[in-house]
Design an enzyme around this catalytic site. Structure first.
Site, PDB file in Angstrom:
ATOM      1  N   CYS A 209     -13.162   0.311  19.406  1.00 47.54           N
ATOM      2  CA  CYS A 209     -14.380   0.624  20.150  1.00 47.54           C
ATOM      3  C   CYS A 209     -15.524  -0.226  19.595  1.00 47.54           C
ATOM      4  CB  CYS A 209     -14.699   2.097  20.008  1.00 47.54           C
ATOM      5  SG  CYS A 209     -15.964   2.617  21.133  1.00 47.54           S
TER       6      CYS A 209
ATOM      7  N   SER B  11       0.838  -1.198   0.000  1.00 41.45           N
ATOM      8  CA  SER B  11       0.000   0.000   0.000  1.00 41.45           C
ATOM      9  C   SER B  11       0.878   1.255   0.000  1.00 41.45           C
ATOM     10  CB  SER B  11      -0.899  -0.017   1.240  1.00 41.45           C
ATOM     11  OG  SER B  11      -1.592   1.199   1.345  1.00 41.45           O
ATOM     12  N   GLY B  12       0.572   2.185  -0.909  1.00 42.11           N
ATOM     13  CA  GLY B  12       1.406   3.373  -1.067  1.00 42.11           C
ATOM     14  C   GLY B  12       1.543   4.217   0.187  1.00 42.11           C
TER      15      GLY B  12
END
Ligand code: PLP
Length: 386
Positions: free
Chosen positions: A326, A200-201
């Site tokens: 959460c 991922s870049g």
């Protein structure tokens, strides 16, 4: 915000390198042609996409034709797993580890709902993968094994070559999510048994919204995003030229600077960790300190909440992460720390510091100035601390 930002959350995302930004800019203005166009105004743009592809391939020790541009790491992970399942419909088993990123783990859960059989390889208290269990779980009914190269929370590095070998013994495809490792540790696909790899870049100083799926030559692949003939028919959609060019530049910078950067980044991480361990009571490092990414430190400050620590750090402009998620209003320790069996009192107080080449000694100084007081203040009001 008045404070100077002290950014030690580089496993979440990284700053776009100014050189990357500069390289991308013309593709938002003058070079707006479609790389698939017949006219030379558009067609010339393809040359830059191909240059970028070559730079990514060089970073991975791969061939240009093995690189498919995607929109993100998540898409690459999905594409790899769906392709493997589609091409081998008689096999219904998918093996992943318990500590995968949600891009793989939640996909596995979805596949479970679609009647695939999912097996999750456990980890030990240091987050190390249980290879014996992996051997038992991967069998001839397995279509694909997907285990990450390095963990985003602890930085643990996994024995992906060994797992690829086990997968191949059973005729399964091996995919690795290398989103956290590419650009941080050397990756050489030329000598690798790995079939597919995601990156991922935005984890290596390129922008968000660009990723790559590496598919080894000879490994069969079915597109996940179906449409035009782009990416040699392996991923539909007009190429995101500017972002691909940015990722190419980021890959080039990572390749050229990796050794120097790793030394610097590791020294910063180690000084922070060592000083915290020496000066603050009841702290522990989560993960395999012998075998992890050079930039990551996951530290539990026992008997207090990670979120409270983050909020206090935030007041000083310090950006870090906690592993908690959460769910239904209550804070659950991360699935990674739970899989490792980290006791609740420690898992709740886990903070991840993750460095990049843009960090300096002054950042470590600032964290070390503020953190002892924050921990002391929070422990004073903790019902579990006495
Ligand atoms: N895999 C890992 C290990 C990650 O850390 C991340 C991002 O945090 C992803 C996948 C997802 O990448 P992207 O944000 O490009 O979809």
């Amino acid at each position: 915000m008045d404070n100077k930002i002290i950014y030690v959350d580089n496993n979440a995302t990284t700053q776009v390198d100014p050189e990357v930004l500069k390289e991308m800019m013309p593709f938002f203005s003058e070079y707006y042609g479609n790389p698939s166009s017949i006219h030379s105004f558009g067609g010339q743009v393809m040359k830059y996409v191909e240059e970028a592809r070559h730079k990514v391939a060089e970073l991975l020790g791969a061939r240009d034709t093995e690189i498919i541009f995607t929109s993100c790491g998540t898409e690459s992970d999905n594409a790899a797993i769906f392709s493997s399942l589609f091409l081998c419909p008689q096999k219904r088993k998918v093996v992943v580890s318990k500590v995968e990123h949600p891009a793989v783990l939640n996909l596995a859960k979805e596949l479970d709902r679609r009647d695939y059989q999912i097996a999750e390889i456990p980890v030990d208290s240091k987050g190390r993968i249980d290879l014996e269990r992996a051997e038992e779980m991967i069998d001839d009914s397995t279509a694909v094994v997907s285990v990450m190269w390095a963990n985003n929370e602890t930085g643990n590095i996994y024995p992906v070559e060994k797992l690829a070998e086990i997968a191949h013994r059973h005729g399964a495809v091996f995919h690795t999510d290398a989103v956290q490792s590419v650009g941080k540790v050397p990756v050489n696909m030329a000598n690798s048994s790995i079939d597919m790899l995601s990156l991922s870049g935005h984890k290596l100083h390129a922008p968000k919204g660009i990723g790559v799926l590496y598919v080894k030559r000879g490994v069969r692949f079915r597109p996940f995003v179906i449409g035009g003939h782009q990416e040699k028919g392996r991923r539909g959609g007009t190429e995101n030229v500017a972002l691909a060019v940015g990722l190419g530049k980021a890959a080039e910078l990572a390749r050229v600077n990796m050794n120097v950067e790793t030394t610097k980044v590791k020294a910063l991480r180690d000084r922070l960790e060592k000083t915290i361990l020496e000066t603050i009571p009841s702290v522990r490092v989560n993960g395999d300190v012998e075998n992890r990414l050079p930039n990551t430190s996951n530290i539990s400050f026992e008997y207090i909440e990670g979120e409270s620590i983050l909020m206090h750090l935030d007041r000083y402009g310090i950006c870090a992460s906690s592993g908690s998620a959460c769910t239904t209003g209550s804070l659950e320790p991360s699935h990674v720390l739970r899989a490792m069996g980290v006791p609740y009192t420690a898992a709740h107080g886990a903070i991840r510091f993750s460095f990049s080449r843009f960090n300096e000694e002054a950042d470590v100084d600032a964290i070390l100035t503020h953190i002892p007081g924050i921990i002391q203040t929070l422990r004073k009001i903790s019902p579990y601390w006495n």
